[in-house]
Design an enzyme around this catalytic site. Structure first.
Site, PDB file in Angstrom:
ATOM      1  N   ASP A 137      -1.280   2.897  -9.801  1.00 55.50           N
ATOM      2  CA  ASP A 137      -0.921   0.616 -10.230  1.00 55.50           C
ATOM      3  C   ASP A 137      -2.087   0.281  -9.189  1.00 55.50           C
ATOM      4  OD1 ASP A 137      -0.156   1.849  -7.585  1.00 55.50           O
ATOM      5  OD2 ASP A 137       2.103   1.592  -8.115  1.00 55.50           O
ATOM      6  N   ASP A 156      14.386   1.601  -3.432  1.00 49.28           N
ATOM      7  CA  ASP A 156      15.266   1.075  -4.715  1.00 49.28           C
ATOM      8  C   ASP A 156      15.503   1.901  -5.845  1.00 49.28           C
ATOM      9  OD1 ASP A 156      12.467  -0.189  -5.714  1.00 49.28           O
ATOM     10  OD2 ASP A 156      12.917  -1.790  -6.541  1.00 49.28           O
ATOM     11  N   HIS A 213      12.657   3.007  -6.959  1.00 51.49           N
ATOM     12  CA  HIS A 213      10.994   2.767  -8.150  1.00 51.49           C
ATOM     13  C   HIS A 213      10.438   3.699  -7.932  1.00 51.49           C
ATOM     14  CE1 HIS A 213       8.782   0.072  -4.747  1.00 51.49           C
ATOM     15  NE2 HIS A 213       8.381   1.460  -4.848  1.00 51.49           N
ATOM     16  N   GLU A 239      10.068  -0.723 -11.086  1.00 45.33           N
ATOM     17  CA  GLU A 239      11.555  -1.401 -10.714  1.00 45.33           C
ATOM     18  C   GLU A 239      12.874  -1.110 -11.248  1.00 45.33           C
ATOM     19  OE1 GLU A 239      11.008  -2.330  -7.924  1.00 45.33           O
ATOM     20  OE2 GLU A 239       9.185  -4.096  -6.369  1.00 45.33           O
TER      21      GLU A 239
HETATM   22  C1  F6R Z   1       2.082   3.437  -4.710  1.00 44.69           C
HETATM   23  C2  F6R Z   1       3.400   3.317  -5.905  1.00 44.69           C
HETATM   24  C3  F6R Z   1       4.789   3.341  -4.919  1.00 44.69           C
HETATM   25  C4  F6R Z   1       4.967   3.682  -3.608  1.00 44.69           C
HETATM   26  C5  F6R Z   1       6.821   3.439  -3.234  1.00 44.69           C
HETATM   27  C6  F6R Z   1       6.413   3.821  -1.862  1.00 44.69           C
HETATM   28  O1  F6R Z   1       0.925   3.715  -5.666  1.00 44.69           O
HETATM   29  O2  F6R Z   1       3.327   3.198  -6.779  1.00 44.69           O
HETATM   30  O3  F6R Z   1       5.516   3.161  -5.873  1.00 44.69           O
HETATM   31  O4  F6R Z   1       5.086   5.215  -4.035  1.00 44.69           O
HETATM   32  O5  F6R Z   1       6.177   2.054  -2.909  1.00 44.69           O
HETATM   33  O6  F6R Z   1       6.036   3.709  -0.839  1.00 44.69           O
HETATM   34  P1  F6R Z   1       5.267   4.416   0.605  1.00 44.69           P
HETATM   35  O7  F6R Z   1       5.142   5.435   1.069  1.00 44.69           O
HETATM   36  O8  F6R Z   1       4.421   3.117   1.121  1.00 44.69           O
HETATM   37  O9  F6R Z   1       7.416   3.544   0.997  1.00 44.69           O
END
Ligand code: F6R
Length: 263
Positions: free
Chosen positions: A67, A136, A138, A143
């Site tokens: 992303d 959450d 995702h 989301e």
């Molecule tokens: C990152 C992404 C997100 C993260 C998620 C967890 O490219 O797409 O889905 O993997 O938000 O983030 P962390 O690892 O910082 O807790």
């Protein structure tokens, strides 16, 4: 899903790196899917160590980001292409020109998403995808409420995700972009192999919903139950709310030879 519970994130990084090394031993030009955020950092460090000691080479690899934020200036340190360059590309031997991401500054965001989806298809798909999971539930920026068949698309970040990511923006939620371009759940499900890493107690609810909850758009990570080559790498805190922990430990302790069980 193969659920692997280890005491430390370093232990998990070793399991992940072994699985990635196995893919590159078979296919030196394999396509790696790279995630940002805190969770995969120990994996990138472990890959870097292996590249430096000569047991892994990513020289022929290609990598695709999950992303990218919309609207951050090209040189913003938290733009995901800069994050991935700094935390992954600069510390391995991958050719920087073989690392791809969505263009968060594109004027036509929908067209950019279609281009990116096609680019992944064009290289033959992602061989092994690294994922984290949000509090959450995702995966990437899918989301709750996102279609489990979604392909790369523009996404609106929830307040929860923006609060979580404010730590990368001087703790100021107002600096966190409201939109991103993200691979869809359907894009992720097309990857041949998936490694999801989650650590810490703030991920325990999301991990329970992903692994043991119903497959539901309320927790987009739960769609991984429909994929047959997923390793879920957890520390004790992230695994704490799983009902069947003993079962997962038993399966792992008695696994047959071979790193991928097709679970
Ligand atoms: C990152 C992404 C997100 C993260 C998620 C967890 O490219 O797409 O889905 O993997 O938000 O983030 P962390 O690892 O910082 O807790």
């Amino acid at each position: 899903m193969e659920i692997i519970i280890k005491p430390t994130e370093q232990d998990l990084a070793v399991v992940a790196a072994e699985a990635i090394c196995e893919v590159y031993a078979d296919k030196p030009n394999a396509v790696l899917g790279v995630a940002t955020g805190s969770s995969p950092l120990p994996i990138y460090q472990e890959l870097s160590r292996r590249v430096k000691e000569g047991s892994l080479s990513l020289r022929r690899a290609q990598a695709f980001q999950l992303d990218e934020y919309v609207g951050l200036p090209q040189d913003h340190p938290e733009a995901y292409h800069n994050f991935i360059r700094r935390e992954f590309a600069d510390i391995t031997d991958i050719d920087h020109n073989s690392v791809y991401g969505e263009d968060g500054l594109a004027t036509d965001l929908l067209a950019e998403c279609q281009r990116y989806e096609q680019a992944i298809v064009g290289v033959g798909g992602i061989d092994i995808q690294i994922l984290g999971i949000g509090a959450d539930g995702h995966i990437a920026f899918n989301e709750p409420g996102t279609s489990l068949k979604s392909l790369t698309h523009p996404a609106v970040l929830t307040a929860q995700t923006r609060r979580d990511n404010a730590r990368f923006f001087d703790g100021d939620i107002d600096k966190v972009p409201r939109h991103a371009l993200t691979q869809g759940v359907g894009t992720i499900l097309r990857a041949r192999k998936i490694l999801l890493i989650a650590t810490g107690s703030n991920k325990a609810d999301a991990v329970r919903d992903m692994v043991e909850g119903p497959v539901s758009i309320s927790c987009t990570g739960s769609a991984l139950q429909l994929h047959n080559n997923v390793k879920v790498l957890l520390d004790e805190a992230a695994a704490a709310k799983l009902e069947r922990q003993d079962f997962y430990r038993e399966i792992y302790a008695n696994r047959p030879q071979g790193a991928w069980l097709g679970l």
